[in-house]
Scaffold this active site. Sequence first.
Site, PDB file in Angstrom:
ATOM      1  N   CYS A  82      54.029  25.457  41.612  1.00 55.74           N
ATOM      2  CA  CYS A  82      53.527  26.820  41.757  1.00 55.74           C
ATOM      3  C   CYS A  82      54.217  27.714  40.733  1.00 55.74           C
ATOM      4  O   CYS A  82      55.176  27.288  40.078  1.00 55.74           O
ATOM      5  CB  CYS A  82      53.764  27.341  43.174  1.00 55.74           C
ATOM      6  SG  CYS A  82      55.500  27.625  43.559  1.00 55.74           S
ATOM      7  N   CYS A  85      57.981  27.897  40.319  1.00 57.35           N
ATOM      8  CA  CYS A  85      58.656  26.860  39.525  1.00 57.35           C
ATOM      9  C   CYS A  85      58.790  27.308  38.074  1.00 57.35           C
ATOM     10  O   CYS A  85      59.804  27.046  37.419  1.00 57.35           O
ATOM     11  CB  CYS A  85      57.871  25.554  39.590  1.00 57.35           C
ATOM     12  SG  CYS A  85      57.756  24.827  41.235  1.00 57.35           S
ATOM     13  N   ASP A 460      28.079  51.679  21.680  1.00 57.75           N
ATOM     14  CA  ASP A 460      27.616  51.974  20.334  1.00 57.75           C
ATOM     15  C   ASP A 460      26.128  51.605  20.270  1.00 57.75           C
ATOM     16  O   ASP A 460      25.647  50.819  21.106  1.00 57.75           O
ATOM     17  CB  ASP A 460      28.433  51.152  19.333  1.00 57.75           C
ATOM     18  CG  ASP A 460      27.892  51.263  17.924  1.00 57.75           C
ATOM     19  OD1 ASP A 460      27.700  52.403  17.460  1.00 57.75           O
ATOM     20  OD2 ASP A 460      27.643  50.210  17.303  1.00 57.75           O
ATOM     21  N   THR A 462      23.945  50.794  17.041  1.00 58.63           N
ATOM     22  CA  THR A 462      23.548  49.761  16.094  1.00 58.63           C
ATOM     23  C   THR A 462      24.396  48.512  16.252  1.00 58.63           C
ATOM     24  O   THR A 462      25.618  48.554  16.164  1.00 58.63           O
ATOM     25  CB  THR A 462      23.674  50.282  14.645  1.00 58.63           C
ATOM     26  OG1 THR A 462      22.906  51.466  14.521  1.00 58.63           O
ATOM     27  CG2 THR A 462      23.183  49.245  13.657  1.00 58.63           C
ATOM     28  N   ASP A 740      53.949  28.868  56.611  1.00 53.38           N
ATOM     29  CA  ASP A 740      54.154  29.158  55.189  1.00 53.38           C
ATOM     30  C   ASP A 740      53.326  28.226  54.318  1.00 53.38           C
ATOM     31  O   ASP A 740      52.661  28.664  53.373  1.00 53.38           O
ATOM     32  CB  ASP A 740      55.639  29.021  54.840  1.00 53.38           C
ATOM     33  CG  ASP A 740      55.891  29.293  53.372  1.00 53.38           C
ATOM     34  OD1 ASP A 740      55.844  30.468  52.958  1.00 53.38           O
ATOM     35  OD2 ASP A 740      56.108  28.333  52.613  1.00 53.38           O
TER      36      ASP A 740
END
Length: 758
Positions: A82, A85, A460, A462, A740
């Site tokens: 992860c 690390c 824009d 063009t 967790d």
Amino acid sequence: MHQHAHPCRCGKSHRQPQPLCSIRSIKPVTMKISAAQPVTPDSDCGCCDSDSGSPGGESDAESDRPALTSHQFRWQIAGMDCPSCARKIETAVQRVPQVQQARVIFASEKLVVDADHDIRATIEQVVKNAGFTLSASDSPSPPQPESRWQENAGLLLLGGLMLASWLLSQFSPLWGDRLFIATTLVGLAPIARSAWKLLRSGSPFSIEMLMTIAAAGALVIGAHAEAAMVLLLFQLGERLEAYAAARARRGVTALMALRPDTATRINDTQRENVRLEVLQPGDVIEVAAGGRLPADGELLHASASFDESALTGESLPVAREPGEQIMAGATSLDRLVTLKVISQPGQSAIDRILQLIEEAEIHRAPVERFIDRFSRIYTPAIMLLALLVMVLPPLLGFGEWLPWIYKGLTLLLIGCPCALVISTPAAITSGLAAAARQGALIKGGAALERLSRVSMMAFDKTGTLTAGKPQINHIQPFGAMAEDNLLSIAAAVEQGSTHPLARAIVSEAERRALTIPQAAQQQTLAGSGIRAAIAGVTYQLLTPREVSHLDDAQQQQIAELEAQGQTVVLLLQEQQVLGALALQDQLRSEAIRALAELQKLGVNSVMLTGDNPRAAAAIAAELNINYRAGLLPADKVEAVRTLGAQQALAMVGDGINDAPAMKAATIGIAMGSGTDVALEAADVALTQNQLAILPRTLVLARRTRAIIRQNVALALGLKAIFLVTTLLGFTGLWLAVLADSGATALVTANALRLLRQR
């Protein structure tokens, strides 16, 4: 110290081009993109891959780049589960005195180190001591990944011992309890060893340290079975994290599969299979029907159809004619094709996309930087809270020691920051990869987050809203000069200019086979026109607003042309107006639909153009949007700043004149065929000239932000719930670990949903 000689317009010079300094010209009709030069210890410097001060870019010290780097080294890393690390490795390497900067690119598992001199052996030893393995990024034989059985051997052993301990405890509680102790020691040994390594390398508050303290504490207070279960669940969670991380990385590096390992090169009449590393510009290669292009190439001989969807997001086959350029990774659909290689090894379109995704980790989103800083404070704070929970209540007479020590140990496990740390980068990495597959290269999490907040887009005209291929519809001399003479002089003045109007004038002169005189002293007048000298006489091509001495008849003729939606330019010899050229561009076929989809998403659109108000009004009426016309580059910047002060604004353009406005906007978006300057100034580069990419990219950015919020809420919410239940005595050690690990798996799976967007 190596010498610098290659200018890359970033304010510094390099012997070789640097990542993100320039997206340079590989133009397969739909885009300009090239790969960064692979870094080698004696050839590169890392002095200009910073955020360059772009709006919303990194402001933390962690994003600063060294002013000058003598050596840069790269390795592949094995063993990362992860992003935490990655932080551990960075911390360990940065403690080496000779290291100027260390950076881990989690998405591609790379370590990049800037150092004063060659310290590769030292870096490799330091990373090994921290518990990870390095291999050279250009190693011809990278280490083979472990088999499934080898990877899961520790988990299987611990699971077997747990089962045996439980069965034995059913017949002999005493010996079953002793076997639980042995099982705990077996599972704890590698974790404690890893925690010690990380402590020595500068990462004392690691999950390994939390787990070691919690398991050892559980042994001390007699919770032997729970200590063993905690370690089993932890190892199971680690394997789930490793799987999820590998799945997320596959979403990014799957682009590598678009490029074959070998190519068929033709020498005279001989054909040979060669590795991509030996292909050089100018080589002629063959690609069979159904095969993918190994490098960017120019089509030779016959026309053919290609599938470019993997790189551009366009699902329909694209027909290419001889002389057109095609990106690596495109598939030849209907025939064997012959191409001339135009990209250096490691610099194809695929390489450049991967490089951008890697470098995007430099420009992390503000929420990601906040969570990273928060997690560094959060873990020590949880450890302190756990200590107070263990000590204070018993000292104050609110219960016995063992129950409160148990609660404190449970809090340690709840304090693991893995789910929180991975919540944001997993979503951003998936979002960037999905955007690349849909045809938009986004330069980092910060740009992705700003894009998600956009509520107005300025365009824009063009080359952005229009096809950028105007044609001359009418030539009006204001005197005795013939049309062809007027056109040939105008073409001479415009010769060499890349502006679409200039190309249209030159193309019309060539179509009529006119002789174009030689011009000198060409000077572009930003936002106004161009001037040049022909045979010592000064000629100018100007917009009508720059010419104040037109008579009534001339003004009437110009007004009539502009009312038809045409762009008018005037040719002057010194101060005498010789005549007018009227040009007209066509709207992009998808422009109306794309702007309507943006409107459904709550994004208003406005056109900012230097063209005359009448021509702009005709285009704006077709698109049903507001407009501001007759703008010089400085006026565009002012308009962008005014609009951006009210709401988050994206500026979409393709020309040099658009670059300052892109920088002034909340986020700049460059069309695929845009100039180098526009692509450098932009935070998002479209890989093709398709406005349809914009709505789906905006949807993806908003989904990414929503998923980040969901992940953070999920990670913190679960911790808050279990914090309360632990203090109330409802949560045990094993449930804390399970929660967790489960939260980490949930936030990762949630982030991976972005890769499935179509």
